[in-house]
Write a protein that holds these residues in place. Structure first.
Motif, short mmCIF file in Angstrom:
data_model
loop_
_atom_site.label_atom_id
_atom_site.label_comp_id
_atom_site.label_asym_id
_atom_site.label_seq_id
_atom_site.Cartn_x
_atom_site.Cartn_y
_atom_site.Cartn_z
N PHE A 37 -59.98 43.27 -87.33
CA PHE A 37 -59.04 44.24 -87.89
C PHE A 37 -58.24 43.66 -89.06
O PHE A 37 -57.94 44.35 -90.02
CB PHE A 37 -58.07 44.76 -86.83
CG PHE A 37 -58.70 45.71 -85.86
CD1 PHE A 37 -59.74 46.53 -86.22
CD2 PHE A 37 -58.21 45.80 -84.57
CE1 PHE A 37 -60.31 47.42 -85.33
CE2 PHE A 37 -58.77 46.70 -83.67
CZ PHE A 37 -59.82 47.50 -84.05
N ALA A 38 -57.87 42.38 -88.98
CA ALA A 38 -57.03 41.80 -90.01
C ALA A 38 -57.79 41.45 -91.28
O ALA A 38 -57.24 41.54 -92.38
CB ALA A 38 -56.33 40.56 -89.47
N TYR A 39 -59.04 41.07 -91.16
CA TYR A 39 -59.76 40.57 -92.33
C TYR A 39 -60.89 41.47 -92.84
O TYR A 39 -61.34 41.30 -93.97
CB TYR A 39 -60.33 39.17 -92.04
CG TYR A 39 -59.25 38.14 -91.89
CD1 TYR A 39 -58.52 37.71 -93.00
CD2 TYR A 39 -58.95 37.60 -90.65
CE1 TYR A 39 -57.52 36.76 -92.87
CE2 TYR A 39 -57.95 36.65 -90.51
CZ TYR A 39 -57.25 36.24 -91.62
OH TYR A 39 -56.26 35.31 -91.49
N PHE A 40 -61.35 42.39 -92.04
CA PHE A 40 -62.52 43.17 -92.44
C PHE A 40 -62.26 44.67 -92.53
O PHE A 40 -63.20 45.45 -92.59
CB PHE A 40 -63.69 42.91 -91.48
CG PHE A 40 -64.12 41.47 -91.47
CD1 PHE A 40 -64.75 40.93 -92.57
CD2 PHE A 40 -63.86 40.66 -90.38
CE1 PHE A 40 -65.14 39.59 -92.58
CE2 PHE A 40 -64.24 39.32 -90.37
CZ PHE A 40 -64.88 38.79 -91.48
N MET A 41 -61.00 45.08 -92.56
CA MET A 41 -60.68 46.50 -92.72
C MET A 41 -60.55 46.84 -94.20
O MET A 41 -60.11 46.01 -95.00
CB MET A 41 -59.36 46.83 -92.01
CG MET A 41 -59.49 46.92 -90.52
SD MET A 41 -60.44 48.33 -89.98
CE MET A 41 -61.90 47.53 -89.36
N LEU A 56 -53.65 48.14 -87.43
CA LEU A 56 -54.70 47.98 -86.44
C LEU A 56 -54.58 46.66 -85.68
O LEU A 56 -54.72 46.63 -84.45
CB LEU A 56 -56.08 48.07 -87.10
CG LEU A 56 -56.46 49.45 -87.63
CD1 LEU A 56 -57.78 49.39 -88.37
CD2 LEU A 56 -56.52 50.47 -86.51
N SER A 57 -54.32 45.57 -86.39
CA SER A 57 -54.31 44.27 -85.73
C SER A 57 -53.00 43.94 -85.04
O SER A 57 -52.99 43.20 -84.06
CB SER A 57 -54.65 43.16 -86.73
OG SER A 57 -53.68 43.08 -87.74
N CYS A 58 -51.89 44.48 -85.51
CA CYS A 58 -50.58 44.09 -84.96
C CYS A 58 -49.86 45.20 -84.22
O CYS A 58 -48.83 44.94 -83.60
CB CYS A 58 -49.69 43.57 -86.09
SG CYS A 58 -50.32 42.08 -86.85
N VAL A 59 -50.35 46.43 -84.29
CA VAL A 59 -49.70 47.53 -83.56
C VAL A 59 -50.65 48.12 -82.52
O VAL A 59 -50.35 48.13 -81.32
CB VAL A 59 -49.20 48.62 -84.53
CG1 VAL A 59 -48.61 49.79 -83.77
CG2 VAL A 59 -48.19 48.06 -85.52
N PHE A 60 -51.80 48.60 -82.97
CA PHE A 60 -52.70 49.31 -82.06
C PHE A 60 -53.50 48.39 -81.16
O PHE A 60 -53.72 48.71 -79.99
CB PHE A 60 -53.62 50.24 -82.85
CG PHE A 60 -52.88 51.35 -83.54
CD1 PHE A 60 -52.15 52.26 -82.81
CD2 PHE A 60 -52.90 51.47 -84.91
CE1 PHE A 60 -51.45 53.28 -83.44
CE2 PHE A 60 -52.20 52.48 -85.56
CZ PHE A 60 -51.48 53.39 -84.82
N LEU A 61 -53.93 47.24 -81.64
CA LEU A 61 -54.69 46.31 -80.80
C LEU A 61 -53.85 45.78 -79.64
O LEU A 61 -54.34 45.76 -78.50
CB LEU A 61 -55.26 45.16 -81.63
CG LEU A 61 -56.19 44.21 -80.89
CD1 LEU A 61 -57.45 44.94 -80.43
CD2 LEU A 61 -56.56 43.04 -81.78
N PRO A 62 -52.60 45.37 -79.84
CA PRO A 62 -51.80 44.96 -78.67
C PRO A 62 -51.59 46.08 -77.65
O PRO A 62 -51.64 45.83 -76.44
CB PRO A 62 -50.47 44.53 -79.28
CG PRO A 62 -50.81 44.10 -80.66
CD PRO A 62 -51.90 45.04 -81.10
N ILE A 63 -51.40 47.30 -78.12
CA ILE A 63 -51.24 48.43 -77.19
C ILE A 63 -52.53 48.64 -76.41
O ILE A 63 -52.51 48.85 -75.19
CB ILE A 63 -50.82 49.70 -77.96
CG1 ILE A 63 -49.40 49.53 -78.50
CG2 ILE A 63 -50.91 50.93 -77.05
CD1 ILE A 63 -48.96 50.61 -79.45
N LEU A 64 -53.66 48.57 -77.10
CA LEU A 64 -54.96 48.71 -76.43
C LEU A 64 -55.15 47.60 -75.40
O LEU A 64 -55.61 47.85 -74.28
CB LEU A 64 -56.09 48.68 -77.47
CG LEU A 64 -57.51 48.66 -76.92
CD1 LEU A 64 -57.82 49.97 -76.21
CD2 LEU A 64 -58.49 48.39 -78.04
#
Length: 91
Positions: A37-41, A56-64
């Motif tokens: 999410f951090a490098y390939f979006m 995606l990498s710092c908000v939604f991924l931790p929630i997921l």
């Protein structure tokens, strides 16, 4: 006579090994998701106005992963009595 505790049952060792493996799997899966999410979006703006990669990498991924971790805790982990040795030397 030695002070070493008796060997734990195989089921305890199996459960502890299973829990450790799942912890590593979750760790590597989270790391891979964060890197993807951090490098390939693509460049763009997310729902909250931040860059898409950040959301995606710092908000939604931790929630997921909170949800995934709760599911794994219910499915894989068990309450274990680590103090039980199987014999009564205290009585």
């Amino acid at each position: 006579m030695s002070n070493t505790p008796p060997n734990r049952p195989t089921s305890l060792n199996t459960q502890l090994s299973r829990e450790a493996k799942w912890s590593l799997y979750l760790t590597f899966f989270y790391l891979a998701g964060w890197v993807i999410f951090a490098y390939f979006m693509p460049n763009g703006t997310g729902v909250f106005g931040f860059p898409l990669w950040f959301e995606l990498s710092c908000v939604f991924l931790p929630i997921l992963f909170i949800v995934i971790t709760l599911a794994v805790l219910k499915a894989v982990y068990q309450d274990l009595d680590l103090d039980a040795t199987g014999d009564n030397h205290d009585a």
